[in-house]
Design a protein around this motif. Structure first.
Motif, short mmCIF file in Angstrom:
data_model
loop_
_atom_site.label_atom_id
_atom_site.label_comp_id
_atom_site.label_asym_id
_atom_site.label_seq_id
_atom_site.Cartn_x
_atom_site.Cartn_y
_atom_site.Cartn_z
N PHE A 1 -21.69 11.42 32.68
CA PHE A 1 -22.30 12.98 33.12
C PHE A 1 -21.97 13.23 31.40
O PHE A 1 -20.24 13.01 30.38
CB PHE A 1 -20.91 13.85 33.45
CG PHE A 1 -20.74 15.11 34.13
CD1 PHE A 1 -21.61 15.40 34.89
CD2 PHE A 1 -20.77 15.24 32.61
CE1 PHE A 1 -21.43 16.77 34.91
CE2 PHE A 1 -20.73 16.97 32.84
CZ PHE A 1 -21.00 17.56 34.43
N SER B 1 -18.37 8.69 34.83
CA SER B 1 -18.65 9.42 36.35
C SER B 1 -18.83 8.24 37.14
O SER B 1 -19.52 6.91 37.12
CB SER B 1 -19.63 9.88 36.55
OG SER B 1 -18.96 10.67 35.37
N ARG C 1 -15.18 11.67 35.86
CA ARG C 1 -15.21 12.02 37.18
C ARG C 1 -15.66 11.71 38.10
O ARG C 1 -15.90 10.55 38.27
CB ARG C 1 -16.29 12.84 36.75
CG ARG C 1 -16.28 14.39 35.71
CD ARG C 1 -17.86 14.29 34.81
NE ARG C 1 -17.34 15.90 34.21
CZ ARG C 1 -16.88 16.89 34.87
NH1 ARG C 1 -18.20 17.54 35.76
NH2 ARG C 1 -17.42 18.27 33.55
N ILE D 1 -25.71 11.40 34.23
CA ILE D 1 -26.29 13.66 34.93
C ILE D 1 -25.81 14.33 34.06
O ILE D 1 -24.70 14.01 32.91
CB ILE D 1 -24.62 13.23 35.86
CG1 ILE D 1 -24.94 12.03 37.30
CG2 ILE D 1 -25.49 14.74 36.69
CD1 ILE D 1 -23.72 11.84 37.83
N ASN D 2 -26.49 14.95 34.56
CA ASN D 2 -26.81 16.08 33.35
C ASN D 2 -26.15 17.85 34.48
O ASN D 2 -26.54 18.06 35.39
CB ASN D 2 -27.59 16.61 32.39
CG ASN D 2 -27.86 15.69 31.86
OD1 ASN D 2 -29.42 14.61 32.28
ND2 ASN D 2 -27.09 14.87 30.49
N TYR E 1 -27.00 20.24 39.09
CA TYR E 1 -27.12 19.37 37.96
C TYR E 1 -28.20 17.79 38.12
O TYR E 1 -29.12 18.50 39.61
CB TYR E 1 -25.77 17.75 38.70
CG TYR E 1 -24.77 18.09 38.90
CD1 TYR E 1 -23.62 18.90 37.80
CD2 TYR E 1 -23.58 18.86 40.33
CE1 TYR E 1 -22.71 18.89 37.79
CE2 TYR E 1 -22.73 19.37 39.82
CZ TYR E 1 -22.17 19.65 39.39
OH TYR E 1 -20.95 20.03 39.48
#
Length: 333
Positions: free
Chosen positions: A32, A50, A75, A105-106, A136
C-alpha cells in the motif's frame, strides 16, 4: 458407459474443488503506497505491507472464515471481485517459486476527466452519492509475464471491504511482431454491473509513447459512439467485441518501424479510469546494403540480443535502435 463414468468423475472432482475453495481465491500480498502527510510537491512516499483476501461472491462470508492466523502485514483487506480478475493463476506462483507477482495499492480520488472524448460521461455536472466512499487503485503484474491488471475498487467509508468496480487488463503486454504484418495489442475491461456508473457509458483511449515523445493513437466515446480526430492511420477496434465483451484491443493493420514503443490503453467511466501499458517491438529479417568503403566496419554497430542481431547504419540511421532484425547483411561491389 465409459463417457458417463468420465463425466461423473469430472463432476465429483469439480464438486470437491468447490467444497474446498468455494468462492474464495488465493491470498495476495501487496504494497500500500501513499504520500506522507504534508509532503508538498516532492512528497515522500510511505509503503505498508498489505494482505488481500479475495472473494468472488459479495454475499459470502467464506473469505473471512478462511483468513488464517494473524500476520505481520500492516493492512488487511477483504476484496470482492465478481469477475475473479484477481484470481488469475498468473498472480499466484506455485509454492516455493522464486518468481513473484507484483502488486501495488494506492488511494484514488474519483473526478471528471477533461479530455474531449470523455466529457459526455459527466455532462450532468452532479457527482452521485455513490462516490462518497473510500476508493483505491490496484496495479498488478503476473509473475510469468502474462498479465497486467489495473483495478479500481470502492469500499464503504472507513471499512476494509472494497469491491472491484472497474478492471482493465492485458494478457500479452509484451509483443514482438514482424514488419508489415497485422498486430493486435491486447486490452480488455470489465465493469461491475451493480454499480450505478455501469450504465452511464464508457470511453477508450490508446496513446503511444517512445523516449519521451507521445501521441494520441485512437480515442472512442462509447456513449456518443464517436471517434476523436487523430493523425494516425491504419488503426481500429473491433466494435462488436468492444460493446459485447469489453475487448478494447488496438488493431494495427500493418506493423511499421515507427510503431515500436509503449502503448497505453485507458478505459474511462464517469469519474473513474484505469489503464495498462503494452510494449510493442518490431522484429524482422532485413537485408542491409552498403557501398564498399575502407572504413565500412566503422559504419556498422551490431549487438547480439538473444539470438537476434540489431543492425544500425550509423551514418544514415536507417534502422533505429528499437528495431531488432535478423542479420542478413549484403554488400554492393
Amino acid at each position: 458407459m465409459t463417457n458417463i463414468s468420465i463425466i461423473l468423475q469430472s463432476f465429483l472432482a469439480f464438486s470437491y474443488v468447490m467444497h474446498v475453495y468455494g468462492t474464495s481465491c488465493p491470498v495476495l500480498e501487496c504494497w500500500f503506497v501513499q504520500e506522507k502527510p504534508g509532503g508538498g510537491f516532492h512528497a515522500a512516499m510511505s509503503q505498508e505491507k498489505s494482505l488481500l483476501y479475495i472473494n468472488t461472491d459479495p454475499d459470502s462470508e467464506e473469505t473471512r472464515s478462511k483468513q488464517g492466523p494473524p500476520t505481520d502485514h500492516d493492512r488487511v483487506y477483504y476484496v470482492t471481485d465478481p469477475a475473479a480478475t484477481l484470481c488469475s493463476s498468473s498472480l499466484h506462483p506455485p509454492e516455493g517459486s522464486v518468481q513473484k507477482s507484483q502488486c501495488e495499492i494506492n488511494p484514488f480520488m474519483p473526478q471528471p476527466s477533461t479530455v474531449q472524448w470523455t466529457v459526455p460521461l459527466t455532462d450532468s455536472a452532479h457527482s452521485p452519492i455513490y462516490l462518497q466512499a473510500d476508493w483505491y487503485t490496484a496495479a498488478l503484474q503476473g509473475f510469468d509475464g502474462q498479465l497486467r491488471l489495473s483495478n479500481v475498487l470502492r469500499a464503504p467509508t472507513a471499512t476494509k471491504e472494497p469491491k472491484v468496480v472497474l478492471s482493465v487488463s492485458s494478457r500479452t503486454f509484451m509483443i514482438r511482431s514482424r514488419l508489415g504484418e497485422p498486430v493486435v495489442l491486447d486490452c480488455g475491461f470489465w465493469v461491475d454491473a451493480s454499480s450505478p456508473l455501469s450504465g452511464s457509458g464508457f470511453a477508450v483511449e490508446w496513446r503511444y509513447q517512445f523516449r519521451g515523445d507521445g501521441r494520441l493513437v485512437l480515442a472512442y466515446d462509447g456513449k456518443s459512439d464517436r471517434f476523436a480526430e487523430t493523425q494516425e492511420e491504419g488503426v481500429g477496434l473491433d466494435f462488436t467485441a468492444l460493446h459485447e465483451t469489453g475487448d478494447a484491443s488496438l488493431i494495427l493493420q500493418e506493423a511499421q518501424v515507427r510503431h515500436s514503443g509503449t502503448y497505453i490503453c485507458t478505459v474511462y467511466l464517469p469519474y473513474l479510469l484505469a489503464q495498462v501499458a503494452v510494449e510493442l517491438e518490431i522484429v524482422d529479417r532485413i537485408l542491409c546494403l552498403f557501398l564498399p568503403n575502407p572504413r565500412l566496419q566503422q559504419l556498422l554497430l551490431t549487438q547480439r540480443l538473444g539470438g537476434i542481431t540489431s543492425v544500425v547504419n550509423k551514418s544514415s540511421k536507417f534502422i533505429p535502435f528499437s528495431t531488432k532484425a535478423h542479420a542478413d547483411v549484403g554488400f554492393v561491389l
